[in-house]
Design a protein around this motif. Structure first.
Motif, PDB file in Angstrom:
ATOM      1  N   LYS A   4      20.832   3.175  34.047  1.00  0.00           N
ATOM      2  CA  LYS A   4      21.921   3.401  33.094  1.00  0.00           C
ATOM      3  C   LYS A   4      21.424   4.118  31.843  1.00  0.00           C
ATOM      4  CE  LYS A   4      24.602   0.023  32.109  1.00  0.00           C
ATOM      5  NZ  LYS A   4      25.188  -1.277  31.798  1.00  0.00           N
ATOM      6  N   ARG A   5      22.180   5.104  31.447  1.00  0.00           N
ATOM      7  CA  ARG A   5      21.913   5.814  30.192  1.00  0.00           C
ATOM      8  C   ARG A   5      22.860   5.236  29.154  1.00  0.00           C
ATOM      9  NH1 ARG A   5      18.977  10.673  30.897  1.00  0.00           N
ATOM     10  NH2 ARG A   5      18.554  11.026  33.090  1.00  0.00           N
ATOM     11  N   ASP A   6      22.444   4.135  28.553  1.00  0.00           N
ATOM     12  CA  ASP A   6      23.335   3.409  27.645  1.00  0.00           C
ATOM     13  C   ASP A   6      22.759   3.240  26.237  1.00  0.00           C
ATOM     14  OD1 ASP A   6      21.297   1.654  28.190  1.00  0.00           O
ATOM     15  OD2 ASP A   6      22.588  -0.015  28.765  1.00  0.00           O
ATOM     16  N   THR A   7      21.703   3.980  25.940  1.00  0.00           N
ATOM     17  CA  THR A   7      21.011   3.800  24.664  1.00  0.00           C
ATOM     18  C   THR A   7      20.996   5.105  23.880  1.00  0.00           C
ATOM     19  OG1 THR A   7      19.624   2.126  25.718  1.00  0.00           O
ATOM     20  CG2 THR A   7      18.867   2.999  23.610  1.00  0.00           C
ATOM     21  N   PHE A   8      21.287   4.992  22.577  1.00  0.00           N
ATOM     22  CA  PHE A   8      21.280   6.142  21.673  1.00  0.00           C
ATOM     23  C   PHE A   8      20.052   6.080  20.771  1.00  0.00           C
ATOM     24  CE2 PHE A   8      25.737   5.268  22.517  1.00  0.00           C
ATOM     25  CZ  PHE A   8      26.238   6.526  22.806  1.00  0.00           C
ATOM     26  N   LYS A   9      19.491   7.242  20.472  1.00  0.00           N
ATOM     27  CA  LYS A   9      18.465   7.362  19.436  1.00  0.00           C
ATOM     28  C   LYS A   9      19.200   7.840  18.191  1.00  0.00           C
ATOM     29  CE  LYS A   9      16.663  10.288  22.103  1.00  0.00           C
ATOM     30  NZ  LYS A   9      15.957  11.357  22.779  1.00  0.00           N
ATOM     31  N   TYR A  10      18.790   7.347  17.023  1.00  0.00           N
ATOM     32  CA  TYR A  10      19.501   7.770  15.817  1.00  0.00           C
ATOM     33  C   TYR A  10      18.611   7.792  14.587  1.00  0.00           C
ATOM     34  CZ  TYR A  10      19.783   2.914  14.175  1.00  0.00           C
ATOM     35  OH  TYR A  10      19.478   1.657  13.736  1.00  0.00           O
ATOM     36  N   ARG A  11      19.100   8.532  13.581  1.00  0.00           N
ATOM     37  CA  ARG A  11      18.511   8.542  12.239  1.00  0.00           C
ATOM     38  C   ARG A  11      19.525   7.926  11.303  1.00  0.00           C
ATOM     39  NH1 ARG A  11      18.225  14.525  12.762  1.00  0.00           N
ATOM     40  NH2 ARG A  11      16.288  14.964  13.798  1.00  0.00           N
ATOM     41  N   LEU A  12      19.043   7.223  10.301  1.00  0.00           N
ATOM     42  CA  LEU A  12      19.918   6.700   9.259  1.00  0.00           C
ATOM     43  C   LEU A  12      19.684   7.510   7.992  1.00  0.00           C
ATOM     44  CD1 LEU A  12      21.978   4.504   8.452  1.00  0.00           C
ATOM     45  CD2 LEU A  12      20.038   3.191   7.575  1.00  0.00           C
ATOM     46  N   TRP A  13      20.738   8.173   7.519  1.00  0.00           N
ATOM     47  CA  TRP A  13      20.686   8.969   6.295  1.00  0.00           C
ATOM     48  C   TRP A  13      21.283   8.167   5.157  1.00  0.00           C
ATOM     49  CZ3 TRP A  13      18.818  13.939   5.655  1.00  0.00           C
ATOM     50  CH2 TRP A  13      18.463  14.606   6.818  1.00  0.00           C
ATOM     51  N   TRP A  14      20.612   8.193   4.018  1.00  0.00           N
ATOM     52  CA  TRP A  14      21.117   7.522   2.817  1.00  0.00           C
ATOM     53  C   TRP A  14      20.616   8.292   1.604  1.00  0.00           C
ATOM     54  CZ3 TRP A  14      18.863   3.454  -0.609  1.00  0.00           C
ATOM     55  CH2 TRP A  14      19.841   2.801  -1.366  1.00  0.00           C
ATOM     56  N   ARG A  15      21.555   8.662   0.760  1.00  0.00           N
ATOM     57  CA  ARG A  15      21.239   9.413  -0.462  1.00  0.00           C
ATOM     58  C   ARG A  15      20.433  10.683  -0.175  1.00  0.00           C
ATOM     59  NH1 ARG A  15      19.943   4.566  -4.783  1.00  0.00           N
ATOM     60  NH2 ARG A  15      22.036   3.670  -4.707  1.00  0.00           N
ATOM     61  N   THR A  51      18.146   6.391  28.723  1.00  0.00           N
ATOM     62  CA  THR A  51      17.800   5.058  29.227  1.00  0.00           C
ATOM     63  C   THR A  51      17.073   4.280  28.130  1.00  0.00           C
ATOM     64  OG1 THR A  51      15.650   5.743  30.082  1.00  0.00           O
ATOM     65  CG2 THR A  51      17.533   5.928  31.583  1.00  0.00           C
ATOM     66  N   ARG A  52      17.109   2.986  28.221  1.00  0.00           N
ATOM     67  CA  ARG A  52      16.425   2.138  27.244  1.00  0.00           C
ATOM     68  C   ARG A  52      14.915   2.431  27.257  1.00  0.00           C
ATOM     69  NH1 ARG A  52      17.886  -1.027  23.125  1.00  0.00           N
ATOM     70  NH2 ARG A  52      16.455  -2.715  22.736  1.00  0.00           N
ATOM     71  N   VAL A  53      14.351   2.592  28.441  1.00  0.00           N
ATOM     72  CA  VAL A  53      12.912   2.855  28.560  1.00  0.00           C
ATOM     73  C   VAL A  53      12.541   4.159  27.857  1.00  0.00           C
ATOM     74  CG1 VAL A  53      11.055   3.376  30.187  1.00  0.00           C
ATOM     75  CG2 VAL A  53      12.633   1.507  30.661  1.00  0.00           C
ATOM     76  N   ALA A  54      13.305   5.220  28.100  1.00  0.00           N
ATOM     77  CA  ALA A  54      13.020   6.509  27.457  1.00  0.00           C
ATOM     78  C   ALA A  54      13.197   6.418  25.944  1.00  0.00           C
ATOM     79  CB  ALA A  54      13.925   7.599  28.035  1.00  0.00           C
ATOM     80  N   ALA A  55      14.224   5.696  25.495  1.00  0.00           N
ATOM     81  CA  ALA A  55      14.467   5.544  24.055  1.00  0.00           C
ATOM     82  C   ALA A  55      13.324   4.772  23.398  1.00  0.00           C
ATOM     83  CB  ALA A  55      15.798   4.841  23.815  1.00  0.00           C
TER      84      ALA A  55
END
Length: 70
Positions: A4-15, A51-55
């Motif tokens: 399953k491809r159910d995982t996102f990679k992300y950045r959190l931007w603030w200010r 996938t969770r593993v790849a993330a």
């Protein structure tokens, strides 16, 4: 059977700066959770859902100084 491809990679931007990189299965929920501590913060998805593993491999590469694809 495919993984399953159910995982996102992300950045959190603030200010105007990236303050955090991580993974999640729900970007909307995770952004709301971050906004409790960092009002006005925004989550930016990196790449496609994976996938969770790849993330996790991407995340650990980022934490240990390797250069992840941003």
């Amino acid at each position: 059977m495919s993984t399953k491809r159910d995982t996102f990679k992300y950045r959190l931007w603030w200010r105007g700066s990236v303050i955090y990189r991580n993974i999640t299965c729900d970007l909307v929920r995770r952004e709301a959770e971050h906004q409790v501590r960092f009002p006005g913060a925004r989550v930016q998805q990196i790449g496609r859902r994976t996938t969770r593993v790849a993330a996790l491999k991407w995340l650990h590469g980022a934490e240990f100084g390797k250069s992840p694809v941003l």
